[in-house]
Design a protein around this motif. Sequence first.
Motif, PDB file in Angstrom:
ATOM      1  N   ARG A 594      -1.893  12.837  -7.975  1.00 47.61           N
ATOM      2  CA  ARG A 594      -0.818  13.755  -8.365  1.00 47.61           C
ATOM      3  C   ARG A 594      -0.114  14.373  -7.157  1.00 47.61           C
ATOM      4  O   ARG A 594       1.111  14.492  -7.158  1.00 47.61           O
ATOM      5  CB  ARG A 594      -1.355  14.824  -9.307  1.00 47.61           C
ATOM      6  N   PRO A 595      -0.836  14.807  -6.129  1.00 51.99           N
ATOM      7  CA  PRO A 595      -0.104  15.260  -4.940  1.00 51.99           C
ATOM      8  C   PRO A 595       0.835  14.197  -4.368  1.00 51.99           C
ATOM      9  O   PRO A 595       1.958  14.504  -3.958  1.00 51.99           O
ATOM     10  CB  PRO A 595      -1.233  15.601  -3.955  1.00 51.99           C
ATOM     11  N   VAL A 596       0.392  12.935  -4.351  1.00 52.62           N
ATOM     12  CA  VAL A 596       1.253  11.860  -3.858  1.00 52.62           C
ATOM     13  C   VAL A 596       2.497  11.715  -4.730  1.00 52.62           C
ATOM     14  O   VAL A 596       3.618  11.555  -4.236  1.00 52.62           O
ATOM     15  CB  VAL A 596       0.457  10.540  -3.795  1.00 52.62           C
ATOM     16  N   ALA A 598       3.841  14.017  -6.621  1.00 51.39           N
ATOM     17  CA  ALA A 598       4.685  15.194  -6.446  1.00 51.39           C
ATOM     18  C   ALA A 598       5.521  15.083  -5.171  1.00 51.39           C
ATOM     19  O   ALA A 598       6.720  15.386  -5.160  1.00 51.39           O
ATOM     20  CB  ALA A 598       3.819  16.450  -6.413  1.00 51.39           C
ATOM     21  N   ILE A 599       4.890  14.638  -4.105  1.00 51.12           N
ATOM     22  CA  ILE A 599       5.602  14.474  -2.835  1.00 51.12           C
ATOM     23  C   ILE A 599       6.713  13.442  -2.979  1.00 51.12           C
ATOM     24  O   ILE A 599       7.854  13.654  -2.545  1.00 51.12           O
ATOM     25  CB  ILE A 599       4.606  14.092  -1.728  1.00 51.12           C
ATOM     26  N   ASN A 600       6.388  12.313  -3.593  1.00 51.04           N
ATOM     27  CA  ASN A 600       7.397  11.266  -3.783  1.00 51.04           C
ATOM     28  C   ASN A 600       8.555  11.758  -4.649  1.00 51.04           C
ATOM     29  O   ASN A 600       9.735  11.519  -4.341  1.00 51.04           O
ATOM     30  CB  ASN A 600       6.751  10.040  -4.417  1.00 51.04           C
ATOM     31  N   SER A 601       8.246  12.472  -5.728  1.00 46.69           N
ATOM     32  CA  SER A 601       9.291  12.937  -6.636  1.00 46.69           C
ATOM     33  C   SER A 601      10.229  13.911  -5.930  1.00 46.69           C
ATOM     34  O   SER A 601      11.447  13.858  -6.113  1.00 46.69           O
ATOM     35  CB  SER A 601       8.672  13.602  -7.862  1.00 46.69           C
ATOM     36  N   ALA A 602       9.668  14.792  -5.109  1.00 48.96           N
ATOM     37  CA  ALA A 602      10.523  15.698  -4.344  1.00 48.96           C
ATOM     38  C   ALA A 602      11.395  14.924  -3.369  1.00 48.96           C
ATOM     39  O   ALA A 602      12.590  15.206  -3.218  1.00 48.96           O
ATOM     40  CB  ALA A 602       9.657  16.709  -3.594  1.00 48.96           C
ATOM     41  N   ARG A 603      10.814  13.928  -2.747  1.00 50.10           N
ATOM     42  CA  ARG A 603      11.532  13.183  -1.700  1.00 50.10           C
ATOM     43  C   ARG A 603      12.684  12.371  -2.269  1.00 50.10           C
ATOM     44  O   ARG A 603      13.716  12.196  -1.599  1.00 50.10           O
ATOM     45  CB  ARG A 603      10.543  12.247  -0.990  1.00 50.10           C
ATOM     46  N   ILE A 604      12.556  11.878  -3.511  1.00 43.24           N
ATOM     47  CA  ILE A 604      13.641  11.081  -4.100  1.00 43.24           C
ATOM     48  C   ILE A 604      14.622  11.953  -4.876  1.00 43.24           C
ATOM     49  O   ILE A 604      15.522  11.444  -5.545  1.00 43.24           O
ATOM     50  CB  ILE A 604      13.088   9.969  -5.014  1.00 43.24           C
ATOM     51  N   GLY A 605      14.435  13.281  -4.790  1.00 41.16           N
ATOM     52  CA  GLY A 605      15.404  14.185  -5.404  1.00 41.16           C
ATOM     53  C   GLY A 605      15.139  14.513  -6.858  1.00 41.16           C
ATOM     54  O   GLY A 605      16.070  14.808  -7.611  1.00 41.16           O
ATOM     55  N   ALA A 663     -11.134  16.668  -0.610  1.00 41.27           N
ATOM     56  CA  ALA A 663      -9.899  15.978  -0.222  1.00 41.27           C
ATOM     57  C   ALA A 663      -8.792  16.249  -1.235  1.00 41.27           C
ATOM     58  O   ALA A 663      -7.607  16.274  -0.884  1.00 41.27           O
ATOM     59  CB  ALA A 663     -10.154  14.479  -0.108  1.00 41.27           C
ATOM     60  N   GLY A 664      -9.156  16.469  -2.500  1.00 43.72           N
ATOM     61  CA  GLY A 664      -8.173  16.800  -3.516  1.00 43.72           C
ATOM     62  C   GLY A 664      -7.555  18.164  -3.292  1.00 43.72           C
ATOM     63  O   GLY A 664      -6.346  18.355  -3.497  1.00 43.72           O
ATOM     64  N   LEU A 669      -2.790  21.161  -1.230  1.00 39.09           N
ATOM     65  CA  LEU A 669      -2.122  22.078  -0.304  1.00 39.09           C
ATOM     66  C   LEU A 669      -1.026  21.365   0.488  1.00 39.09           C
ATOM     67  O   LEU A 669       0.040  21.934   0.752  1.00 39.09           O
ATOM     68  CB  LEU A 669      -3.144  22.694   0.652  1.00 39.09           C
ATOM     69  N   TYR A 670      -1.289  20.129   0.865  1.00 36.07           N
ATOM     70  CA  TYR A 670      -0.287  19.355   1.600  1.00 36.07           C
ATOM     71  C   TYR A 670       0.967  19.175   0.749  1.00 36.07           C
ATOM     72  O   TYR A 670       2.092  19.329   1.234  1.00 36.07           O
ATOM     73  CB  TYR A 670      -0.880  17.997   1.975  1.00 36.07           C
TER      74      TYR A 670
END
Length: 706
Positions: A594-596, A598-605, A663-664, A669-670
């Motif tokens: 899910r963090p991955v 979330a990061i991808n979704s933010a990055r693609i707008g 690690a989760g 946090l990342y």
Amino acid sequence: MLAQDSCESLTSAADPQTLLPFNSLSSWAWHNDSLPADGENIDDYHGVPKLTHGRNVSYDDTDPNLPEATQWLIGNPNRINLGRIGLQYKNLTSLPASLVTDAVQTLDVWNGTITSTFRLDGTLVTVVTQGDFDSDTVAFQIDSDLIRSGDLRVFLDFPYPPIHTTAYKYEVFVGVYDFPLNHTTRLQRVCKERDTAAHIFHELQSTKYHVNLRWPASDPLRLFKDEPDGSAAVTAHRFTLCPRESKSASSSISFTAHFSPDRRLPDLPASIRRRNVAAWNEYWTEGGFVDITASTNPKADELQRRIVLSQYHMRVNSAATGQSPQESGLMNNGWYGKFHMEMLVWHHGQWSVWGRQQYFDSIFPQLYETFLPSSMARARAMGWDGARWPKMTEVNTGRNSPGSINALLMWQQVRLFDPHPMYLANLAYQADPTRETLQRWDRVITATANYMASYAWKNDTSGHYDLGPPAYGVTENTPPDQSLNLAYEVAYWRWGLDAACDWKRKLGQPVPDAWTTVAQNMAPPPVVDGLYADYEGLNGSWWYDAKLSKDPRSLVMLRGILPDTVAVDPEVARRTADKVHEVWTDEKIFGWGRPVLAINSARIGNPQRAIDHLTAYDYYQFDDAGFANRGSGKSFPRQLVTPYNSDTANKSSVEGTPPPFIAGNGAFLYSVAYLAAGWKGSTEHAPGFPKDGSWVVKHEGLRQVL
């Protein structure tokens, strides 16, 4: 670095039955099991040859001809439980759970104090626990009228490591009591310390350490061993701590337990309490913070709870010196207590982007420097240059534990989770862009890039440099003998070599021709029907192959986790992310997935999708203590009633990874930093949060992610 589980166990004196048999784990206490008894010699293990581009290469895989030796190398050394400290009630033959009522445990994160209150057979008991950052010490304060009556005492007990077969890949309750004659415990005193201190010496073959105990002179205690030396009873290594007879009117017990390879006089409980509170206060006033308490979105409160508690758990479990924690931190043993190099960014990248660089710098690049000699020897033995980093390991041996995943996983070489030195070095340089940083990381960067350039294979037909086979990708579900040019791996290989070249230019040093040649001619990530594919040779039907598409996170990592690179087309990455969103449904997403996302979704707008991933609480579960769950909507029960002296105490953990999943918490946090502070080149405030009016995001002290 040490952690004592926060829940006190209650044990009856005669028939040892525990409610919560938790652990005291450290980063320094390890043990080796007895060598295989069937004639196999671990020195005969040399890996397993696999055909790799026309030549046999020996990989650290499971050797079918040496199964016991292979298993020994996987399971050793293993992290040990330093001892269990709990409360002992009366001389009952059993302790029904119904005797414990009104249990409440409160964590004061500001002061780093855990207070447990409960009624034992109707009488109130209060236990205050504090750990020490400066030493492997835990301070306890126990108050109850049951102490005055003599019914409630403190016990210390010392388990022995089980035989680490595959059944003990995961241990929730570390150690067993089935082998009392395999180890020794001795009570040691120094005359001048007789009324204020005592020492327990524990010896398990070559593993030896002390538990140094101290208490205030105003409230003297006595310590005695329950059984004579040489006893074969299950309680052979149990000690009892209670008020001295002359002070039997006391209703409290206060002491410190200091675990150390050496015998020494630890600090008094009051000193630990003062120092611990000051250190926690300092921690919370340094670095970054994200405040969403002004938000009206109903999911904001739980997100804020996870943000705060994750910072607490990372400080306890991931702030080591020169090494990384296992995935379950200092709570339980996963993978025999060894850490995974591919998880390094999840454990430690958050230190840098949350502005707590000192914790990052206490680990890197020292960790890589420690592994550099063995990693360079590994690469040479396999016929490559530079350093081939291990996957599942520990700092004592530097050995890569055998296994098919451990042998063929690629991302610890360049992926940001294992030892991706380029990524972590760039985080360090972003925090401190000086020549000193460049020089400090140069040896590690050079060895890594030399391996990468050497490992890539020149395909004379295509003119490209290929990766694999054999290889496993991020998700470990691709067929290793067919995994040619895994999309994420080849893109990251290109970025990593480009970053290494840039590093040399910043230092004013010549860039090796091999680095630039391989980087500029790397095979591109495979594209099928306008979308990135897992690896080369697939057609569009692969999306409907459950074996391959059950976890396609590597494809969303091409945009977001992976910094901008010429290897990735942003539009193809966006379309691929939309496809992943369609096929990777909630019940399949686990761990740091899910963090991955979330990061991808933010990055693609798509910030709405980003926050939806982090707040899908039905599936994305953190427990009541704030520990991330590795599974998807599944967790182990936190309170298990299990036999105290039997390996059945660990059977519940055989089916999956024991909680928690540190690690989760780090990955979470990342991703929060990514959504709140943005990434390199972003200018919008909180670009990963929706602008629908329900989210009010304040942050300070964060750095943008690469």
